[in-house]
Design an enzyme around this catalytic site. Structure first.
Site, mmCIF file in Angstrom:
data_model
loop_
_atom_site.group_PDB
_atom_site.id
_atom_site.type_symbol
_atom_site.label_atom_id
_atom_site.label_comp_id
_atom_site.label_asym_id
_atom_site.label_seq_id
_atom_site.Cartn_x
_atom_site.Cartn_y
_atom_site.Cartn_z
ATOM 1 N N HIS A 150 -2.762 7.903 7.066
ATOM 2 C CA HIS A 150 -2.482 6.327 6.112
ATOM 3 C C HIS A 150 -3.771 5.850 6.494
ATOM 4 O O HIS A 150 -4.964 5.421 5.418
ATOM 5 C CB HIS A 150 -1.645 5.081 6.479
ATOM 6 C CG HIS A 150 -1.435 4.587 5.662
ATOM 7 N ND1 HIS A 150 -1.309 3.909 4.103
ATOM 8 C CD2 HIS A 150 -1.908 2.764 6.525
ATOM 9 C CE1 HIS A 150 -1.595 2.586 4.107
ATOM 10 N NE2 HIS A 150 -2.048 1.846 5.525
ATOM 11 N N LYS A 172 -9.201 7.587 3.415
ATOM 12 C CA LYS A 172 -9.913 6.689 3.260
ATOM 13 C C LYS A 172 -11.338 6.538 3.374
ATOM 14 O O LYS A 172 -11.795 5.464 2.981
ATOM 15 C CB LYS A 172 -8.600 5.375 3.745
ATOM 16 C CG LYS A 172 -8.120 5.607 2.862
ATOM 17 C CD LYS A 172 -6.753 4.079 4.041
ATOM 18 C CE LYS A 172 -5.708 3.788 2.318
ATOM 19 N NZ LYS A 172 -4.421 5.664 3.076
ATOM 20 N N HIS A 221 -9.326 2.272 0.712
ATOM 21 C CA HIS A 221 -8.529 1.860 0.556
ATOM 22 C C HIS A 221 -7.544 1.244 -0.956
ATOM 23 O O HIS A 221 -7.669 0.026 -1.166
ATOM 24 C CB HIS A 221 -8.105 0.865 1.692
ATOM 25 C CG HIS A 221 -6.509 0.413 1.833
ATOM 26 N ND1 HIS A 221 -5.609 0.853 0.691
ATOM 27 C CD2 HIS A 221 -5.403 -0.095 2.566
ATOM 28 C CE1 HIS A 221 -4.645 1.283 1.464
ATOM 29 N NE2 HIS A 221 -4.262 0.453 2.411
ATOM 30 N N PHE A 280 1.639 -4.110 3.968
ATOM 31 C CA PHE A 280 1.792 -4.866 4.306
ATOM 32 C C PHE A 280 3.708 -5.185 4.393
ATOM 33 O O PHE A 280 3.867 -4.984 3.390
ATOM 34 C CB PHE A 280 1.007 -6.117 3.353
ATOM 35 C CG PHE A 280 0.122 -6.401 4.050
ATOM 36 C CD1 PHE A 280 -0.646 -5.215 5.397
ATOM 37 C CD2 PHE A 280 -1.346 -6.914 4.128
ATOM 38 C CE1 PHE A 280 -1.966 -5.357 5.604
ATOM 39 C CE2 PHE A 280 -2.812 -6.894 4.026
ATOM 40 C CZ PHE A 280 -2.600 -6.323 5.165
ATOM 41 N N GLU A 292 -0.203 4.810 14.241
ATOM 42 C CA GLU A 292 -0.078 6.378 13.765
ATOM 43 C C GLU A 292 0.033 7.302 14.134
ATOM 44 O O GLU A 292 0.844 8.314 14.092
ATOM 45 C CB GLU A 292 -0.812 6.384 11.589
ATOM 46 C CG GLU A 292 -0.214 7.239 11.204
ATOM 47 C CD GLU A 292 -1.200 7.133 9.893
ATOM 48 O OE1 GLU A 292 -0.253 8.472 9.162
ATOM 49 O OE2 GLU A 292 -1.892 6.283 9.890
ATOM 50 N N CYS A 339 0.519 -1.238 -0.035
ATOM 51 C CA CYS A 339 -0.702 0.375 -0.209
ATOM 52 C C CYS A 339 0.772 1.065 0.153
ATOM 53 O O CYS A 339 0.313 2.441 -0.263
ATOM 54 C CB CYS A 339 -1.251 0.225 1.278
ATOM 55 S SG CYS A 339 -1.913 -1.221 1.108
#
Length: 415
Positions: A305, A337, A342, A403, A316, A165
């Protein structure tokens, strides 16, 4: 050596919130959700039955049938977004040295629909090896960059970044660094993804990464909300034109803003979970700020994010507080998002556009779908809940994490 200045001169987008930059931005500012029941396939038996799809997409509106058959949807999205950005920038004309125009694209997965279709066909054909000759060229994630370069004859550096991502933020960062080092004058960059298919939804379902709030898709993406239960899959393509400042000025280009930092780090912690204290996120923001010695207190807006996953949102916010200290409470923070879903490898590109247009218009898009405070998240932080907020934004930062522990941040500044 003296580093070159890098600016943004073009934008393009095909997204769950609209098939142009203007439509995307209008819906972001208005707090519109792009989530709805899946139409790409029959999702009846899947745990998650909704996603943020590009609406009413028909490849024949953009490509002739023969061409469309050679392109996975992620590459189609890439070509559509890149065309808009090229037109917006004005670089597609005879005066441009095409040897000085490169393409760096981001895609975390690439042609997963093509791969899935070919394997299903193989099984249906009693496992006899009859594969489409375009199987591999449609599937490989680098092909989007190749198609863009071939369409326009751009002969500069050409490659794809794959960091889950964080992919398109890495692409933007690489383009930024190559331009400021004087290697190339212009880059088409950004990202695209088209993973709303049986394999994409089923695979993420098996990881328990997706929201299963099937009774209310529009409110399912809930960054920072106590009831968040996973992210909502999105898709689309978003493109930025990055250009050396003097080159852009010499040709009279429209300039949106300047790029002043790009950071890249790793968590080195876990396959899918973030570092619990946000160590990688902290380090990547510090790295991006250090490029031009940007002070934390100069930043006005962070597009986080913020995927709506239980662990990620907490980590975060901890990282932001550590990097920005007391100034963290003066920032506007939002997760777009909550509206777009996403976009995986394209997330960094669409969220960079949100930062760029926040600078241009002095408006911070909201985080929608907040219903209940999470006691593990500092509620004194301004998450821009519910509605867009007017604010002069001189410097904006975008975070993306993937990831594998991949982290990337990019910083934009008014010019």
């Amino acid at each position: 050596m003296e580093l070159k200045r890098v600016v943004v001169t073009g934008l393009g987008a095909i997204t769950p919130l609209g098939n142009s930059i203007d439509e995307l931005w209008k819906n972001l500012v208005e707090g519109v959700s792009g989530a709805a029941p899946i139409t790409r396939f029959d999702a009846t038996d899947f745990k998650t039955k909704f996603a943020c799809e590009v609406k009413d997409y028909n490849s024949n509106d953009y490509f002739d049938r023969k061409e469309a058959r050679k392109l996975d949807m992620f590459a189609q999205f890439a070509l559509i977004a890149a065309e808009q950005a090229v037109q917006d920038s004005g670089i597609d004309h005879e005066d441009i040295d095409t040897d000085q125009v490169g393409v760096i694209w981001g895609a975390g997965i690439g042609g997963i629909q093509t791969f899935s279709d070919e394997i299903k066909g193989f099984a249906k054909n009693d496992f006899k090896p009859r594969f489409n000759p375009f199987f591999i060229p449609k599937m490989i994630s680098d092909i989007a960059a190749g198609h863009i370069s071939m369409k326009y004859g751009f002969r500069g550096p050409n490659f794809n970044t794959v960091s889950a991502c964080a992919s398109s933020t890495n692409a933007i960062g690489d383009a930024f660094n190559l331009i400021r080092l004087g290697k190339t004058k212009v880059f088409v960059t950004g990202g695209s993804e088209a993973a709303i298919c049986e394999a994409g939804i089923g695979g993420f379902n098996s990881m328990q990464a997706l929201s299963t709030r099937n009774d209310d898709p529009e409110s399912a993406s809930r960054p920072f909300d106590k009831g968040r239960d996973g992210f909502v899959m999105g898709e689309g393509g978003v493109s930025l034109i990055l250009e050396e400042y003097e080159h852009a000025k010499a040709r009279g280009a429209k300039i949106y803003c300047e790029v002043i930092g790009a950071g890249m780090t790793a968590d080195a912690h876990h396959l899918t979970a973030p570092h619990p204290e946000g160590l990688g996120a902290k380090n990547v923001m510090i790295s991006a700020l250090s490029d031009y010695d940007t002070k934390p207190e100069e930043v006005d807006y962070i597009n986080v994010h913020g995927t709506s996953t239980p662990r990620g949102d907490i980590a975060e916010t901890l990282a932001i507080k550590e990097v920005f200290g007391e100034h963290a409470y003066n920032l506007n923070i939002s997760s777009t998002k909550s509206m777009t879903g996403h976009l995986l490898g394209a997330a960094g590109a669409i969220e960079s556009v949100a930062c760029i247009l926040a600078i241009r218009d002095g408006v911070v898009p909201p985080t929608i779908n907040h219903f209940e405070d999470d006691p593990e998240i500092d509620q004194k932080l301004n998450m821009t809940y519910h509605k867009a907020q007017k604010r002069k934004v001189k410097v904006a930062l975008s975070n993306t994490f993937g990831f594998g522990g991949h982290n990337a941040s990019v910083i934009f500044k008014a010019i």
